[in-house]
Motif scaffolding. Structure first.
Motif, short mmCIF file in Angstrom:
data_model
loop_
_atom_site.label_atom_id
_atom_site.label_comp_id
_atom_site.label_asym_id
_atom_site.label_seq_id
_atom_site.Cartn_x
_atom_site.Cartn_y
_atom_site.Cartn_z
N ASP A 170 7.51 -15.19 -10.62
CA ASP A 170 6.50 -14.63 -11.53
C ASP A 170 5.35 -13.96 -10.77
N ILE A 171 5.62 -13.56 -9.54
CA ILE A 171 4.60 -12.84 -8.76
C ILE A 171 4.50 -11.40 -9.27
N LYS A 172 3.27 -10.96 -9.54
CA LYS A 172 3.08 -9.58 -10.00
C LYS A 172 3.04 -8.66 -8.78
N VAL A 173 3.77 -7.56 -8.85
CA VAL A 173 3.86 -6.65 -7.71
C VAL A 173 3.26 -5.29 -8.08
N PHE A 174 2.40 -4.77 -7.21
CA PHE A 174 1.81 -3.44 -7.40
C PHE A 174 2.01 -2.61 -6.14
N GLY A 175 1.97 -1.28 -6.30
CA GLY A 175 2.14 -0.40 -5.15
C GLY A 175 1.11 0.71 -5.12
N GLY A 176 0.79 1.20 -3.92
CA GLY A 176 -0.11 2.33 -3.77
C GLY A 176 -1.51 1.91 -3.37
N GLU A 177 -2.26 2.86 -2.83
CA GLU A 177 -3.58 2.53 -2.28
C GLU A 177 -4.59 2.17 -3.36
N LYS A 178 -4.47 2.82 -4.53
CA LYS A 178 -5.39 2.48 -5.64
C LYS A 178 -5.20 1.02 -6.05
N GLY A 205 0.81 -1.22 0.00
CA GLY A 205 0.00 0.00 0.00
C GLY A 205 0.84 1.27 0.00
N ASN A 206 1.93 1.24 0.73
CA ASN A 206 2.81 2.40 0.82
C ASN A 206 3.73 2.44 -0.42
N ASP A 207 3.44 3.41 -1.28
CA ASP A 207 4.15 3.57 -2.56
C ASP A 207 5.67 3.57 -2.43
N LYS A 208 6.14 4.18 -1.34
CA LYS A 208 7.59 4.35 -1.15
C LYS A 208 8.32 3.02 -1.05
N LYS A 209 7.58 1.98 -0.73
CA LYS A 209 8.23 0.68 -0.52
C LYS A 209 8.11 -0.22 -1.75
N TYR A 210 7.47 0.30 -2.79
CA TYR A 210 7.18 -0.53 -3.96
C TYR A 210 8.45 -1.12 -4.58
N SER A 211 9.45 -0.27 -4.84
CA SER A 211 10.63 -0.76 -5.57
C SER A 211 11.37 -1.84 -4.80
N LYS A 212 11.35 -1.73 -3.48
CA LYS A 212 12.02 -2.74 -2.67
C LYS A 212 11.33 -4.12 -2.81
N VAL A 213 9.99 -4.09 -2.80
CA VAL A 213 9.24 -5.35 -2.92
C VAL A 213 9.41 -5.91 -4.34
N LYS A 214 9.32 -5.01 -5.30
CA LYS A 214 9.45 -5.40 -6.72
C LYS A 214 10.80 -6.11 -6.96
N GLU A 215 11.84 -5.49 -6.44
CA GLU A 215 13.19 -6.03 -6.61
C GLU A 215 13.33 -7.41 -5.95
N ALA A 216 12.82 -7.50 -4.73
CA ALA A 216 12.98 -8.75 -3.97
C ALA A 216 12.25 -9.91 -4.64
#
Ligand code: NAD
Ligand code: MG
Length: 389
Positions: free
Chosen positions: A79-87, A63-74
């Motif tokens: 093949d897990i799709k990663v999204f960030g942000g409240e929307k 949910g917290n956009d600022k953490k998106y790239s860290k999750v995406k990278e990890a």
């Protein structure tokens, strides 16, 4: 045959919380029944990543956009799709990749994704009581329109739900919600005025997230549950009663028209209502400890002290008056608990903050969804303005 054909596909919204992590334990113990399709969290990216690597969901949302790239990278190598942000929480809820949403986000933030899941025709296991407190009429109507079953996870409501199986034609006289009383049962205002966060975070019977633990200490949790029960079971305010039961063995009761009372009992363990809601209408075996009637233990029941725990009175007012008042109560309470947890507001001041906000905000008898969102926002702004930071 893949063997996965008949598995119930679960989306856990709020997977890093107390309810979310316990749900994953239930899923792990019943891997032949459930698969994990969506995991979401707000801040705890470390745990979210760990959970994703272990359960291999289809989709993960931070949910917290600022953490998106860290999750995406990890998770880049999977093949897990990663999204960030409240929307993205709402977008994930709208995806056709799961059967049941476990709504385990805390607070108002859980409302929008849950509404999306209902509109998407998904069955809901509802832990997030604030969803019904804020906009119960709209949520329940949408559930009816979309033929979506709402199975309660809150232990009291799960108890009532279980008591009502097979009773669809029988009228309920009233329901009795049991409350542990929290860590300050029997205490008076002269004690409570000095209570600090660390003490309030020690609950005698349940190990839960911070917000609901404070709500249990102030009895606001039981107030929210009265409103939750009204919507879930289509009751009049007069039919909802609260009794203090410090041992938390009787999880709640239903009184029928003939005076017969049914209760659901067991040791306090949220895995029970969680697994009941996920497997409904089936019951699944487990190895959790059983309550032992031979071990001397007295079950006691008493009236709540509403003079000391005034949150119950405020919630009762909101329950009876309806409209946007429960939404206002909830918003002010979220601000109050947030401030208390940061040592910026005293224990008893939480109740004053809620009361002043309820008295100040304009009352709307039949709000639209937009008006609920506005009432929430305005009540938060006003409540926050009362806190001297
Ligand atoms: P928690 O604080 O332990 O976990 C909350 C979860 O919601 C976390 O995964 C967090 O990442 C997520 N979250 C928090 N803020 C968010 C936001 N703004 N946007 C998106 N996600 C966000 O809470 P919990 O104790 O597990 O409670 C969850 C819900 O279940 C609450 O509504 C609570 O009242 C209800 N409930 C909990 C228990 C219990 O035993 N913990 C019992 C009955 C009902
Ligand atoms: Mg409860």
């Amino acid at each position: 045959m893949t063997g996965t054909i008949n598995k119930k596909r679960i989306a856990i919204f709020g997977s890093t919380g107390s309810i979310g992590t316990q749900a994953l334990e239930v899923i792990e113990a019943n891997a032949e029944l459930f698969s994990v399709e969506i995991l979401t969290a707000y801040n705890n990216e470390e745990l979210l990543i760990k959970q994703a690597l272990k359960f291999q969901p289809n989709v993960v949302v931070i949910g917290n956009d600022k953490k998106y790239s860290k999750v995406k990278e990890a998770l880049a190598a999977s093949d897990i799709k990663v999204f960030g942000g409240e929307k993205a929480l709402e977008e994930a809820a709208s995806m056709d990749i799961y059967d049941l949403m476990l709504a385990a986000i805390v607070g108002f933030a859980g409302l929008r994704p849950t509404l999306k899941a209902i509109e998407n025709g998904k069955m809901i296991a509802l832990a997030n009581k604030e969803t019904l407190v804020v906009a119960g009429d709209i949520v329940m109507q949408k559930a009816v329109d979309n033929r979506v079953p709402l199975i309660p996870v809150d232990s009291e409501h799960s108890a009532i739900f279980q008591c009502l199986v097979g009773e669809t034609r029988n009228r309920i006289e009233k329901i009795i919600l049991t409350a542990s009383g929290g860590p300050f049962l029997g205490k008076k205002p002269n004690f409570l005025v000095n209570v600090k966060r660390d003490h309030a975070l020690q609950h005698p019977n349940w190990n839960m997230g911070a917000k609901i633990t404070i709500d249990s200490a102030t009895l606001m949790n039981k107030g929210l549950e009265m409103i939750e029960a009204k919507w879930l079971f289509n009751l009049e305010p007069e039919q909802v009663q609260v009794v203090i039961h410090p041992q938390s063995i009787v999880h709640s009761m239903v009184v029928f028209e003939d005076g017969s009372i049914k209760s659901q009992m067991g040791l306090p363990d949220m895995k029970l209502p969680i697994q009941y809601a996920m497997a409904f209408p089936q019951r699944i075996p487990n190895k959790l400890p059983r309550y032992n009637f031979k071990k001397p233990n007295t079950l006691t029941f008493e009236e709540p002290d509403i003079k000391t725990f005034r949150n119950l009175t405020l919630a009762t007012t909101a329950l009876f008056k309806g409209g946007n008042l429960p939404c206002i109560l909830n918003a002010a309470n979220e601000i109050a608990v947030f401030a208390f947890l940061r040592n910026r507001l005293g224990f008893l001041d939480m109740t004053d903050l809620v009361e002043r906000t309820m008295n100040k905000m304009p009352f709307i008898k039949n709000p639209t969804l937009e008006e609920y969102f506005e009432s929430d926002g305005e009540a938060r702004t006003f409540a926050a303005s009362l806190i001297h930071m």
